[in-house]
Write an enzyme that holds these catalytic residues in place. Structure first.
Site, short mmCIF file in Angstrom:
data_model
loop_
_atom_site.label_atom_id
_atom_site.label_comp_id
_atom_site.label_asym_id
_atom_site.label_seq_id
_atom_site.Cartn_x
_atom_site.Cartn_y
_atom_site.Cartn_z
N LYS A 220 0.87 -1.17 0.00
CA LYS A 220 0.00 0.00 0.00
C LYS A 220 0.91 1.23 0.00
CE LYS A 220 -2.37 3.51 1.58
NZ LYS A 220 -1.70 4.79 1.94
N GLU A 295 8.92 1.42 11.36
CA GLU A 295 9.97 2.44 11.27
C GLU A 295 9.25 3.78 11.32
OE1 GLU A 295 11.77 5.42 10.02
OE2 GLU A 295 11.86 4.46 8.05
N CYS A 329 12.96 10.83 7.76
CA CYS A 329 12.84 10.51 9.19
C CYS A 329 14.19 10.55 9.90
CB CYS A 329 12.19 9.15 9.36
SG CYS A 329 12.98 7.86 8.40
N GLU A 426 9.14 16.48 15.07
CA GLU A 426 9.75 16.49 13.74
C GLU A 426 9.16 17.61 12.89
OE1 GLU A 426 11.23 12.46 11.42
OE2 GLU A 426 9.18 12.57 12.12
#
Length: 526
Positions: A220, A295, A329, A426
């Site tokens: 996906k 992750e 990331c 972040e």
């Protein structure tokens, strides 16, 4: 189950309709539109511009005919439309993967290796086209996009080799008439949910080890960047990977995710994305007790000590912060600079950032492309506003770029404190916040003061310090005097709320294997 749609592999699509809002400057837009249309035409001619999902080896529309638009973030133009799939299509993809698992898992490891090697060869031979496709739908500079293709293909090459090295064990028995051994077997059907920031590499580092172990997959991809995934899937078919082994569905994220979680035929979920979504997937997987690897988000510290080589530190921090316009990331989210070198580093770093060229990824010399969408720009703006309101100073940037759309000026902030939003979460954008520290212990304390634990960076010429700090940092990855540390041959993953498991390297195989113990009795009888 018979599929509700069996369609021709090629489909007529209307390329490049303009969005009415967020227009780029007219001349810029016209020039880029001409170039991009040319790229899209060549991609379509090569068969790599796919606009349907892949279920059981057949290209398929959504069963209800719904579609979603895929945009070029640099211009706002619609590249094409793709199916808005949901539960029914996902269930058929799962059934297809489940049906293919028996034969694929029983295929000799050497044969699976050959298929993966052929897939790698095709990815490399189409490196330029795939790079163009990544730039088209994701926006990163073309050179960086082609680099992603090489990086992503590297996982397929690695796991083509590792497929032949899934070893079991012989255990010395406790009784003389017994023989004990250990088998490693594929876990089964894997649901792989991937993000938009690395449209190819985040797929190959999941699908490569899964297929090498004998698993089948339902991918996906992000609805923002599905075209690269579809091109990679097309090349997997050309490589001889059997129908049903690789399936791709996209569209309604929650419906697709719920179907993957609910199915008892899906035995593993692997996900790269936000921590919030990762937690939901982890909770949802509990109902059927699936294996999960995650992750998730980061809050990477980049620590520059007084004894660092200034040029090395500036170059490394620039790479760690601004790659992919700060949308990774592992990007340096907090730059901690020791007080003795703070002013020199700030000035040198700001000069380097100022020299970065911003523009469409297809333009020569561009180092930074657009942010993925307007929501990303607004997030950056809110973080910067919060920091300024609490005392941070703008050294450079901190505003939208004159190119318009979602382009944002590379930004450097000084006098940032650890309690500001930009140091707690972040930012996922081209903003470099500089924090000042006095001692090594203080730097470690600030660096570890977060729920995240993915990547971290250190710049120092003191070998003893590099060891001490590397061991003290609560992160899965540590770069010492280097800002680009990801490689397919090393394990990638985080600790704390940055995830579970590892991807890449030989350790990445373990995520897709079950360990089975076999005891043979009465071995002393004739």
């Amino acid at each position: 189950m018979t599929f509700r749609a069996s369609l021709m592999s090629a489909r007529s699509v209307k390329l490049f309709t303009h969005l009415p809002s967020m227009q780029a400057p007219p001349l810029f837009s016209r020039q880029i539109s001409m170039d991009v249309k040319s790229f899209a035409s060549r991609l379509s001619s090569s068969g790599l511009l796919r606009s349907q999902g892949l279920i059981g080896g057949k290209w398929s529309d959504a069963y209800d005919g719904k579609t979603i638009q895929v945009h070029n973030p640099a211009t706002g133009e619609v590249i094409t439309t793709v199916p808005c799939m949901g539960q029914m299509e996902t269930n058929d993809a799962i059934s297809s993967a489940y049906g293919a698992f028996n034969s694929w898992s029983k295929l000799a490891a050497a044969e699976r290796s050959k298929c993966l090697r052929k897939w790698y060869d095709l990815l490399i031979s189409h490196k330029e086209e795939l790079g163009q496709l990544i730039t088209l739908e994701q926006g990163k500079p073309l050179k960086e996009a082609i680099g992603e293709v090489s990086y992503g293909a590297g996982f397929i090459e690695l796991y083509a080799e590792e497929a032949k090295r899934v070893y079991g064990d012989i255990i010395p028995p406790t009784l003389s008439d017994r023989r004990l051994f250990v088998l490693k077997q594929p876990v089964g059907v894997v649901g792989a949910i991937t993000p938009w920031n690395f449209p190819l590499a985040m797929i190959t580092r999941k699908v490569g080890p899964a297929l090498a172990c004998g698993c089948t997959v339902v991918i996906k991809p992000s609805e923002l960047t599905p075209l690269t995934a579809l091109a990679a899937a097309e090349l997997s078919l050309q490589a001889g990977i059997p129908p049903g082994v690789v399936n791709v569905v996209m569209g309604n994220a929650s419906a697709i995710g719920d179907a993957l979680l609910a199915s008892s035929q899906v035995r593993k979920i692997t996900f790269t994305g936000s921590t919030a979504v990762g937690k939901k997937l982890m909770a949802g997987a509990a109902a059927t007790v699936k294996k999960v690897s995650l992750e998730l988000g980061g809050n990477a510290p980049c620590i520059v000590f007084d004894d660092a080589d200034l040029d090395v530190a500036v170059k490394g921090t620039l790479a760690a912060k601004f790659r992919n316009t700060g949308q990774t990331c592992v990007c340096a989210n907090r730059i901690l600079v020791q007080e003795g070198i703070y002013d020199k580093f700030r000035d040198a770093f700001a000069k380097a950032v100022q020299n970065m060229q911003v523009g469409n990824g297809f333009s020569e010399g561009v180092a930074q492309g657009p942010l993925i969408n307007e929501a990303a720009v607004q997030k950056v703006e809110s973080f910067i506003q919060d920091a300024i309101s609490k005392g941070a100073k703008v050294v450079l940037g901190a505003k939208r770029h004159s190119l318009g759309m979602t382009f944002y000026e590379p930004t450097v902030l000084s006098d940032v404190k650890n309690d500001m939003l930009i140091a707690r979460e972040e930012v996922f954008g081209p903003v470099a916040p500089l924090l000042r520290f006095k001692t090594e212990d203080e730097a470690i304390r600030i660096a570890n003061d977060t729920n995240a634990g993915l990547a971290s960076y250190i710049f120092t010429n003191n070998v003893q310090r590099s060891w001490r700090v590397s061991e003290a940092l609560e992160y899965g990855l540590v770069g010492v005097n280097e800002g680009l540390i990801s490689t397919e041959v090393a394990p990638f993953g985080g600790v704390k709320q940055s995830g579970l498991g590892r991807e890449g390297s030989k350790y990445g195989m373990d995520e897709y294997l079950e360990v089975k113990y076999v005891c043979l009795g009465n071995m002393s009888s004739n």
